[in-house]
Design a protein around this motif. Structure first.
Motif, short mmCIF file in Angstrom:
data_model
loop_
_atom_site.label_atom_id
_atom_site.label_comp_id
_atom_site.label_asym_id
_atom_site.label_seq_id
_atom_site.Cartn_x
_atom_site.Cartn_y
_atom_site.Cartn_z
N ALA A 36 0.83 -1.20 0.00
CA ALA A 36 0.00 0.00 0.00
C ALA A 36 0.86 1.25 0.00
CB ALA A 36 -0.93 -0.01 1.21
N GLY A 37 1.99 1.20 0.73
CA GLY A 37 2.90 2.33 0.75
C GLY A 37 3.54 2.60 -0.60
N LEU A 38 3.84 1.54 -1.35
CA LEU A 38 4.38 1.71 -2.69
C LEU A 38 3.34 2.36 -3.60
CD1 LEU A 38 6.54 1.33 -4.83
CD2 LEU A 38 5.73 -1.02 -5.16
N LEU A 42 -6.35 6.94 -1.81
CA LEU A 42 -6.93 5.77 -1.17
C LEU A 42 -6.99 4.60 -2.14
CD1 LEU A 42 -8.28 4.86 1.49
CD2 LEU A 42 -10.46 5.62 0.54
N LEU A 43 -7.38 4.85 -3.37
CA LEU A 43 -7.45 3.80 -4.38
C LEU A 43 -6.07 3.21 -4.65
CD1 LEU A 43 -9.09 2.22 -6.47
CD2 LEU A 43 -8.71 4.11 -8.08
N ALA A 44 -5.04 4.07 -4.72
CA ALA A 44 -3.67 3.60 -4.94
C ALA A 44 -3.21 2.68 -3.81
CB ALA A 44 -2.72 4.78 -5.09
N CYS A 45 -3.59 3.01 -2.59
CA CYS A 45 -3.23 2.16 -1.45
C CYS A 45 -3.92 0.81 -1.53
CB CYS A 45 -3.58 2.87 -0.14
SG CYS A 45 -2.54 4.29 0.26
N PHE A 46 -5.19 0.79 -1.93
CA PHE A 46 -5.90 -0.48 -2.10
C PHE A 46 -5.22 -1.35 -3.16
CE2 PHE A 46 -10.17 1.60 -0.75
CZ PHE A 46 -9.84 1.41 0.58
#
Length: 334
Positions: free
Chosen positions: A102-104, A122-126
């Motif tokens: 999620a951090g990446l 938020l979507l990128a973390c998912f």
């Protein structure tokens, strides 16, 4: 009903809930500026926009502490679910690399879409968390070897190291060190009402799904054949739980960054009271996780005034000795 450990889970849940409510109220009052109790009551009964203490209480501390509760509940339930579906006593979204994934995703969003809204963050973390889970199961799904707790933990550690290195490379290439550092050490101080309004629907849906799915996870302890004979679908149960973990872990990283050990500590402690009955373990872990993170944040705020200690350091100071204790007790078996 009294469970097989001799404790009443409903009474324990009520006690944890009351302590959590008291801790939230106490954390609202205590800080760099101590707010008198009368002012505390006035802020909720008759909020005055011109009163600076009211503003601090309602618009700064309250969203921050509610965010801490959301993160604590999310990480603890994620840990409990992962331990149930993998039969790995050391499973945790941080230890298994999900938070790093999620951090990446967060780092890539900062690099290529610096003006992205919080929704896309938020979507990128998912998505990053989903990629991490995919890698872990790909690495551990060898037909020649079973997926033991040790192999799963080592695979998670390797994936975590890889994704953290990638995140650091992206941060160096695009000069994102300040932004990434804030998230990676567990930044909770900047939580706002706008972030909470976006995160809460995902959180509530995942929380309800986790509670509804918890009885089926208990049955997984007796093997897939037993679960099938009782009318359950083990693969569907694991898939549903994994999606819940992705949502809860992803939103936690989007809110405060990569925090480890919360999902490891809390479920293990509560197993001493409710055993392996996930119908009780999941909601109680949520309450315990919220309590742990609220107090970790409070300690981080008051331990070195006027400066704040990242609360991720506090959870690590608690979690690392706990992890070593579990390992020496027999948590890691080949």
């Amino acid at each position: 009903m009294i469970n097989n450990k001799g404790y009443n889970p409903w009474l324990l849940g009520t006690l944890l809930l009351l302590v959590l409510v008291f801790s939230v109220a106490f954390s609202l009052i205590v800080g760099a500026v101590t707010i008198p109790f009368e002012t505390f009551k006035e802020a909720f009964i008759d909020f005055d926009t011109t009163n600076q203490l009211h503003q601090v209480l309602i618009n700064v501390r309250l969203p921050r502490i509610l965010g801490a509760v959301v993160v604590g509940v999310s990480l603890s339930i994620s840990g409990a679910l992962m331990q149930g579906i993998t039969q790995n006593p050391l499973a945790d979204s941080g230890l298994l690399g999900i938070n790093a994934g999620a951090g990446l995703g967060l780092a890539l969003m900062f690099a290529f879409f610096p003006n992205a809204t919080y929704w896309f963050i938020l979507l990128a973390c998912f998505l990053g968390a989903a990629v991490s889970v995919g890698f872990i199961y790909l690495v551990t799904s060898s037909r020649r070897r079973t997926m033991t707790p040790l192999r799963l933990t080592l695979a998670g550690a390797g994936i975590s190291a890889l994704f953290i290195a990638c995140s650091q490379a992206v941060a160096l290439q695009f000069n994102l060190n300040r932004d990434i550092t804030f998230w990676s050490i567990g930044g909770i101080s900047a939580i706002s009402w706008s972030q909470l309004r976006l995160v809460l629907p995902f959180f509530l849906i995942a929380l309800i799904a986790a509670i509804l799915n918890s009885p089926a996870i208990t049955i997984l302890r007796f093997g897939d054949d037993t679960a099938i004979s009782l009318g359950k679908k083990p693969h569907w149960t694991r898939l549903t739980a994994t999606v819940i973990v992705l949502i809860l872990s992803g939103l936690s990283v989007a809110v405060v960054g990569s925090i480890s050990f919360v999902g490891l500590i809390v479920p293990h402690i509560l197993r001493n009271f409710v055993g392996e009955n996930y119908r009780y373990l999941v909601p109680l872990s949520g309450l315990g996780g919220g309590l742990l993170v609220v107090w970790a944040d409070l300690v981080a705020r008051i331990i070195n005034p006027p400066f704040e200690t990242p609360f991720g350091i506090i959870t690590a100071l608690i979690g690392i000795p706990f992890f070593i204790y579990l390992s020496r007790r027999g948590g890691l078996r080949l």
